[in-house]
Scaffold this motif. Structure first.
Motif, PDB file in Angstrom:
ATOM      1  N   LEU A  86       0.815  -1.186  -0.052  1.00 43.95           N
ATOM      2  CA  LEU A  86      -0.015   0.078  -0.004  1.00 43.95           C
ATOM      3  C   LEU A  86       0.906   1.068   0.107  1.00 43.95           C
ATOM      4  O   LEU A  86       0.414   2.332  -0.156  1.00 43.95           O
ATOM      5  CB  LEU A  86      -0.859   0.142   1.235  1.00 43.95           C
ATOM      6  CG  LEU A  86      -2.039  -1.195   1.247  1.00 43.95           C
ATOM      7  CD1 LEU A  86      -2.686  -1.104   2.646  1.00 43.95           C
ATOM      8  CD2 LEU A  86      -3.086  -0.916   0.166  1.00 43.95           C
ATOM      9  N   GLU A  87       2.145   1.037   0.301  1.00 49.83           N
ATOM     10  CA  GLU A  87       2.977   2.010   0.424  1.00 49.83           C
ATOM     11  C   GLU A  87       4.458   1.774  -0.135  1.00 49.83           C
ATOM     12  O   GLU A  87       4.711   0.467   0.209  1.00 49.83           O
ATOM     13  CB  GLU A  87       3.227   2.755   2.095  1.00 49.83           C
ATOM     14  CG  GLU A  87       1.946   3.335   2.507  1.00 49.83           C
ATOM     15  CD  GLU A  87       2.418   4.436   3.563  1.00 49.83           C
ATOM     16  OE1 GLU A  87       3.270   5.243   3.109  1.00 49.83           O
ATOM     17  OE2 GLU A  87       1.978   4.577   4.519  1.00 49.83           O
ATOM     18  N   ALA A  88       5.072   2.575  -0.816  1.00 47.95           N
ATOM     19  CA  ALA A  88       6.361   2.274  -1.248  1.00 47.95           C
ATOM     20  C   ALA A  88       7.495   2.335  -0.319  1.00 47.95           C
ATOM     21  O   ALA A  88       7.528   3.355   0.532  1.00 47.95           O
ATOM     22  CB  ALA A  88       6.631   3.074  -2.684  1.00 47.95           C
ATOM     23  N   ALA A  89       8.398   1.482  -0.299  1.00 43.76           N
ATOM     24  CA  ALA A  89       9.712   1.326   0.470  1.00 43.76           C
ATOM     25  C   ALA A  89      10.421   2.473   0.193  1.00 43.76           C
ATOM     26  O   ALA A  89      10.381   2.883  -1.351  1.00 43.76           O
ATOM     27  CB  ALA A  89      10.232   0.146   0.576  1.00 43.76           C
ATOM     28  N   THR A  90      11.255   3.321   0.834  1.00 40.12           N
ATOM     29  CA  THR A  90      12.017   4.519   0.515  1.00 40.12           C
ATOM     30  C   THR A  90      13.307   3.646  -0.090  1.00 40.12           C
ATOM     31  O   THR A  90      13.973   3.868  -0.841  1.00 40.12           O
ATOM     32  CB  THR A  90      12.356   5.240   1.457  1.00 40.12           C
ATOM     33  OG1 THR A  90      11.351   5.768   2.051  1.00 40.12           O
ATOM     34  CG2 THR A  90      13.408   6.447   1.118  1.00 40.12           C
ATOM     35  N   SER A  91      13.680   2.674   0.648  1.00 38.74           N
ATOM     36  CA  SER A  91      14.838   1.570   0.400  1.00 38.74           C
ATOM     37  C   SER A  91      14.815   0.422   0.823  1.00 38.74           C
ATOM     38  O   SER A  91      13.935   0.049   1.953  1.00 38.74           O
ATOM     39  CB  SER A  91      16.261   2.267   0.956  1.00 38.74           C
ATOM     40  OG  SER A  91      16.266   2.342   2.226  1.00 38.74           O
ATOM     41  N   GLY A  92      15.602  -0.361   0.535  1.00 33.80           N
ATOM     42  CA  GLY A  92      15.290  -2.060   0.931  1.00 33.80           C
ATOM     43  C   GLY A  92      14.011  -2.493   0.255  1.00 33.80           C
ATOM     44  O   GLY A  92      13.441  -2.249  -0.907  1.00 33.80           O
ATOM     45  N   LYS A  93      13.906  -3.936   0.588  1.00 34.21           N
ATOM     46  CA  LYS A  93      13.118  -4.550  -0.267  1.00 34.21           C
ATOM     47  C   LYS A  93      11.940  -5.581   0.613  1.00 34.21           C
ATOM     48  O   LYS A  93      12.032  -5.676   1.687  1.00 34.21           O
ATOM     49  CB  LYS A  93      13.953  -5.740  -0.926  1.00 34.21           C
ATOM     50  CG  LYS A  93      14.913  -5.495  -2.100  1.00 34.21           C
ATOM     51  CD  LYS A  93      15.416  -6.524  -2.676  1.00 34.21           C
ATOM     52  CE  LYS A  93      16.026  -6.093  -4.152  1.00 34.21           C
ATOM     53  NZ  LYS A  93      17.184  -5.022  -3.832  1.00 34.21           N
ATOM     54  N   VAL A  94      11.051  -5.477  -0.129  1.00 35.82           N
ATOM     55  CA  VAL A  94       9.531  -6.322   0.449  1.00 35.82           C
ATOM     56  C   VAL A  94       9.503  -7.541  -0.483  1.00 35.82           C
ATOM     57  O   VAL A  94       9.302  -7.224  -1.889  1.00 35.82           O
ATOM     58  CB  VAL A  94       8.612  -5.559   0.457  1.00 35.82           C
ATOM     59  CG1 VAL A  94       7.178  -6.167   1.127  1.00 35.82           C
ATOM     60  CG2 VAL A  94       8.820  -4.027   1.261  1.00 35.82           C
ATOM     61  N   TYR A  95       9.142  -8.655   0.092  1.00 34.14           N
ATOM     62  CA  TYR A  95       8.871  -9.720  -0.656  1.00 34.14           C
ATOM     63  C   TYR A  95       7.447 -10.288  -0.211  1.00 34.14           C
ATOM     64  O   TYR A  95       7.482 -10.610   1.051  1.00 34.14           O
ATOM     65  CB  TYR A  95       9.806 -10.844  -0.671  1.00 34.14           C
ATOM     66  CG  TYR A  95      11.114 -10.616  -1.269  1.00 34.14           C
ATOM     67  CD1 TYR A  95      11.420 -10.920  -2.380  1.00 34.14           C
ATOM     68  CD2 TYR A  95      12.216  -9.852  -0.486  1.00 34.14           C
ATOM     69  CE1 TYR A  95      12.798 -10.833  -3.047  1.00 34.14           C
ATOM     70  CE2 TYR A  95      13.355  -9.595  -1.067  1.00 34.14           C
ATOM     71  CZ  TYR A  95      13.771 -10.117  -2.183  1.00 34.14           C
ATOM     72  OH  TYR A  95      15.054  -9.557  -2.688  1.00 34.14           O
ATOM     73  N   VAL A  96       6.827 -10.532  -1.103  1.00 29.36           N
ATOM     74  CA  VAL A  96       5.299 -11.246  -0.989  1.00 29.36           C
ATOM     75  C   VAL A  96       5.637 -12.628  -1.602  1.00 29.36           C
ATOM     76  O   VAL A  96       5.628 -12.633  -2.974  1.00 29.36           O
ATOM     77  CB  VAL A  96       4.010 -10.646  -1.433  1.00 29.36           C
ATOM     78  CG1 VAL A  96       2.906 -11.674  -0.893  1.00 29.36           C
ATOM     79  CG2 VAL A  96       4.009  -9.425  -0.368  1.00 29.36           C
ATOM     80  N   GLY A 102       9.081  -4.020  -5.289  1.00 31.60           N
ATOM     81  CA  GLY A 102       9.621  -2.999  -5.942  1.00 31.60           C
ATOM     82  C   GLY A 102       9.831  -3.027  -7.393  1.00 31.60           C
ATOM     83  O   GLY A 102      10.009  -2.323  -8.283  1.00 31.60           O
ATOM     84  N   GLU A 103       9.643  -4.567  -7.916  1.00 31.28           N
ATOM     85  CA  GLU A 103       9.811  -4.752  -9.284  1.00 31.28           C
ATOM     86  C   GLU A 103       8.760  -4.540 -10.094  1.00 31.28           C
ATOM     87  O   GLU A 103       8.771  -4.790 -11.318  1.00 31.28           O
ATOM     88  CB  GLU A 103      10.445  -6.025  -9.391  1.00 31.28           C
ATOM     89  CG  GLU A 103      11.738  -6.454  -9.008  1.00 31.28           C
ATOM     90  CD  GLU A 103      12.048  -7.920  -8.836  1.00 31.28           C
ATOM     91  OE1 GLU A 103      11.206  -8.860  -9.042  1.00 31.28           O
ATOM     92  OE2 GLU A 103      13.078  -8.411  -8.884  1.00 31.28           O
ATOM     93  N   LEU A 104       7.551  -4.518  -9.594  1.00 30.90           N
ATOM     94  CA  LEU A 104       6.288  -4.485 -10.255  1.00 30.90           C
ATOM     95  C   LEU A 104       5.874  -3.231 -10.711  1.00 30.90           C
ATOM     96  O   LEU A 104       6.017  -2.082  -9.960  1.00 30.90           O
ATOM     97  CB  LEU A 104       5.291  -5.005  -9.315  1.00 30.90           C
ATOM     98  CG  LEU A 104       5.428  -6.530  -8.546  1.00 30.90           C
ATOM     99  CD1 LEU A 104       4.421  -6.927  -7.485  1.00 30.90           C
ATOM    100  CD2 LEU A 104       5.238  -7.379  -9.787  1.00 30.90           C
ATOM    101  N   SER A 105       5.172  -3.001 -11.757  1.00 33.73           N
ATOM    102  CA  SER A 105       4.393  -2.051 -12.215  1.00 33.73           C
ATOM    103  C   SER A 105       3.273  -1.850 -11.255  1.00 33.73           C
ATOM    104  O   SER A 105       2.957  -2.468 -10.381  1.00 33.73           O
ATOM    105  CB  SER A 105       3.941  -2.109 -13.748  1.00 33.73           C
ATOM    106  OG  SER A 105       2.968  -3.424 -13.750  1.00 33.73           O
ATOM    107  N   ASP A 106       2.611  -0.372 -11.472  1.00 36.39           N
ATOM    108  CA  ASP A 106       1.366  -0.310 -10.487  1.00 36.39           C
ATOM    109  C   ASP A 106       0.460  -1.158 -10.884  1.00 36.39           C
ATOM    110  O   ASP A 106      -0.162  -1.668  -9.846  1.00 36.39           O
ATOM    111  CB  ASP A 106       0.884   1.231 -11.014  1.00 36.39           C
ATOM    112  CG  ASP A 106       1.781   2.123 -10.114  1.00 36.39           C
ATOM    113  OD1 ASP A 106       2.674   1.717  -9.429  1.00 36.39           O
ATOM    114  OD2 ASP A 106       1.692   3.669 -10.316  1.00 36.39           O
ATOM    115  N   ARG A 107       0.329  -1.443 -12.101  1.00 36.99           N
ATOM    116  CA  ARG A 107      -0.790  -2.201 -12.409  1.00 36.99           C
ATOM    117  C   ARG A 107      -0.824  -3.779 -11.650  1.00 36.99           C
ATOM    118  O   ARG A 107      -1.486  -4.325 -11.318  1.00 36.99           O
ATOM    119  CB  ARG A 107      -0.892  -2.248 -13.932  1.00 36.99           C
ATOM    120  CG  ARG A 107      -2.577  -2.298 -14.290  1.00 36.99           C
ATOM    121  CD  ARG A 107      -2.504  -2.419 -15.666  1.00 36.99           C
ATOM    122  NE  ARG A 107      -2.736  -3.938 -16.421  1.00 36.99           N
ATOM    123  CZ  ARG A 107      -2.174  -4.459 -17.258  1.00 36.99           C
ATOM    124  NH1 ARG A 107      -1.400  -3.891 -17.985  1.00 36.99           N
ATOM    125  NH2 ARG A 107      -2.453  -5.871 -17.472  1.00 36.99           N
TER     126      ARG A 107
END
Ligand SMILES: Nc1ncnc2c1ncn2[C@@H]1O[C@H](COP(=O)(O)OP(=O)(O)OP(=O)(O)O)[C@@H](O)[C@H]1O
Length: 272
Positions: A86-96, A102-107
């Motif tokens: 729901l919010e973008a990271a400023t730095s670092g990574k999030v995996y689901v 961070g690799e994904l387009s908005d869509r």
């Protein structure tokens, strides 16, 4: 060594390995419900910059119930919002699962949120004009997908909603509405369900029922659940509690009990 101390050992000094309630074999990372690696979130810029999350590495292991606790303003909701995309990271990574957000387009991010993440909020966010059945299947309707009927039936049975499917929210009690909201979160078989203070607005009996449901979703349906809470009793139902203070993970407690959670929170200066 006590459980908490043992759990703490699993956090690498440099923060590169996710904090978790138990040691995680390297091969397991990809199947994790969700995890972060050195996730930071900064609001504002320049003199006004506020670092709300500071290199947080944490894991929400698949098939487990994890509570997130910490004093007010510690960054709990921000952490949840970042992991939920729901919010973008400023730095670092999030995996689901294995997917880095961070690799994904908005869509694609919107699609992932809809299909792989379930949300249970304090307000149930049910649509008043839809029946319970249509509220539950709404995520699938929005995605243009048909619900898996067998799974739908399982969720409805576990949440005891069989008699209520044709009712509208105004015809349901608070606890029943909460069950519909949870069914909606589960119907897509998400990688992880996020619950933000799910018992916050409820009387203690209904609150206990919601905790039973979340516990049951993990034990009976194999769901992964992450819950932000201020309530040591609620946290005591989780498999592990992650403690945040000032935007950092300060402890992970395995097999929490309300008393131990309360003690730890007092240690963090929380008087709530
Ligand atoms: N959009 C924003 N812009 C600027 N600062 C923000 C924003 N959202 C949150 N913050 C700040 O980030 C900090 C952490 O907020 P967050 O809501 O994550 O904390 P929390 O631990 O969930 O708190 P609480 O228990 O009170 O809900 C707070 O100091 C808050 O004021």
């Amino acid at each position: 060594m006590g459980n908490a101390a043992e759990a703490r050992r699993t956090v690498d000094d440099d923060g590169t390995r996710p904090a978790t309630g138990r040691p995680v074999p390297a091969s397991e990372g990809a199947s994790a419900g969700a995890r972060t690696v050195r996730l930071s979130k900064v609001y504002g810029s320049g003199d006004m910059a506020v670092r709300v999350l500071d290199e947080v590495s944490v894991e929400f292991p698949a098939g487990r119930f994890t509570a997130i606790m910490g004093p007010s303003g510690a960054g709990k909701s921000t952490l949840m919002h970042c992991v939920a995309g729901l919010e973008a990271a400023t730095s670092g990574k999030v995996y689901v699962g294995g997917q880095e957000l961070g690799e994904l387009s908005d869509r694609r991010l919107t699609r992932l949120r809809r299909e792989r993440i379930g949300f249970v909020f304090q307000a149930f966010n049910l649509l008043p004009t839809l029946t319970a059945r249509d509220n539950i299947t709404l995520p699938m309707t929005l995605a243009g997908a048909a619900p898996d009927q067998e799974w739908f039936a399982t969720v409805v049975r576990v949440l005891r909603l069989g008699e209520r499917l044709t009712h509208r929210p105004s015809e349901l009690s608070g606890g029943q509405q909460q069950r519909v909201a949870l069914a909606r979160a589960l119907v897509t078989r998400p990688q992880i369900v996020f619950a933000d203070e799910p018992t916050g607005n409820l009387d203690s009996r209904t609150g206990a029922e919601v905790l039973d449901l979340l516990r049951g979703a993990v034990d009976d349906l194999g769901q992964t659940v992450a819950m932000v809470t201020h309530d040591p009793v609620a946290a005591g139902r989780a498999d592990a509690v992650v403690f945040l203070a000032d935007g950092r993970i300060v402890d992970v407690m395995e097999g929490p009990t309300p008393d131990r959670v309360l003690d730890r929170m007092r240690g963090l200066g929380d008087r709530s």
